[in-house]
Scaffold this motif. Sequence first.
Motif, mmCIF file in Angstrom:
data_model
loop_
_atom_site.group_PDB
_atom_site.id
_atom_site.type_symbol
_atom_site.label_atom_id
_atom_site.label_comp_id
_atom_site.label_asym_id
_atom_site.label_seq_id
_atom_site.Cartn_x
_atom_site.Cartn_y
_atom_site.Cartn_z
ATOM 1 N N LEU A 199 -12.175 -10.536 13.713
ATOM 2 C CA LEU A 199 -10.884 -10.140 14.250
ATOM 3 C C LEU A 199 -10.230 -9.120 13.326
ATOM 4 O O LEU A 199 -10.404 -9.182 12.111
ATOM 5 C CB LEU A 199 -9.972 -11.354 14.397
ATOM 6 C CG LEU A 199 -10.529 -12.553 15.159
ATOM 7 C CD1 LEU A 199 -9.463 -13.639 15.285
ATOM 8 C CD2 LEU A 199 -11.062 -12.150 16.513
ATOM 9 N N SER A 200 -9.476 -8.209 13.928
ATOM 10 C CA SER A 200 -8.752 -7.199 13.166
ATOM 11 C C SER A 200 -7.272 -7.273 13.486
ATOM 12 O O SER A 200 -6.891 -7.608 14.609
ATOM 13 C CB SER A 200 -9.273 -5.800 13.494
ATOM 14 O OG SER A 200 -10.630 -5.662 13.158
ATOM 15 N N CYS A 201 -6.471 -6.938 12.499
ATOM 16 C CA CYS A 201 -5.014 -6.907 12.653
ATOM 17 C C CYS A 201 -4.529 -5.629 11.994
ATOM 18 O O CYS A 201 -4.810 -5.391 10.806
ATOM 19 C CB CYS A 201 -4.400 -8.129 11.998
ATOM 20 S SG CYS A 201 -2.597 -8.104 11.867
ATOM 21 N N ALA A 202 -3.804 -4.823 12.747
ATOM 22 C CA ALA A 202 -3.302 -3.564 12.213
ATOM 23 C C ALA A 202 -1.893 -3.313 12.738
ATOM 24 O O ALA A 202 -1.554 -3.747 13.842
ATOM 25 C CB ALA A 202 -4.227 -2.419 12.602
ATOM 26 N N PRO A 203 -1.080 -2.623 11.990
ATOM 27 C CA PRO A 203 0.257 -2.286 12.474
ATOM 28 C C PRO A 203 0.176 -1.136 13.459
ATOM 29 O O PRO A 203 -0.639 -0.227 13.315
ATOM 30 C CB PRO A 203 0.991 -1.872 11.198
ATOM 31 C CG PRO A 203 -0.072 -1.350 10.300
ATOM 32 C CD PRO A 203 -1.296 -2.144 10.607
ATOM 33 N N SER A 204 1.022 -1.181 14.475
ATOM 34 C CA SER A 204 0.999 -0.120 15.482
ATOM 35 C C SER A 204 1.784 1.107 15.026
ATOM 36 O O SER A 204 1.527 2.210 15.476
ATOM 37 C CB SER A 204 1.570 -0.635 16.798
ATOM 38 O OG SER A 204 2.910 -1.065 16.624
#
Length: 125
Positions: free
Chosen positions: A20-25
């Motif tokens: 899973l990846s999490c990044a700020p938009s």
Amino acid sequence: QVQLVESGGGLVQAGDSLRLSCAPSERTFTGYHVGWFRQAPGKEREFVAAITRSGRTTNYADSVKGRFTISRDNTNDTVYLQLNSLKPEDTAVYFCATQPQNYVLSSRPVDFKSWGQGTQVTVSS
């Protein structure tokens, strides 16, 4: 606040892996600790893993310790959650969230302020 976007979920079989990846938009989240949480249908949101701003300290729920690994790439502004040896009980919507860096790394959802929309992980037996 930082808006977050999770990705990488899917339908897999028991024993499989996902990342899973999490990044700020928009804004960067390099100044924050980041946590992963999950919520299964009919259950409360529960802590999975968290990582400090620097990436030097991590924390895991007992249920995932040894199977999941949290990491971050501050150059690319992304936090990852590697899920190995998946079990049907890992089925849930997985969320990432930020905690201000001036606090001790937490495992309580209430301490995290910005949340993504979540990504579904489904593990079949």
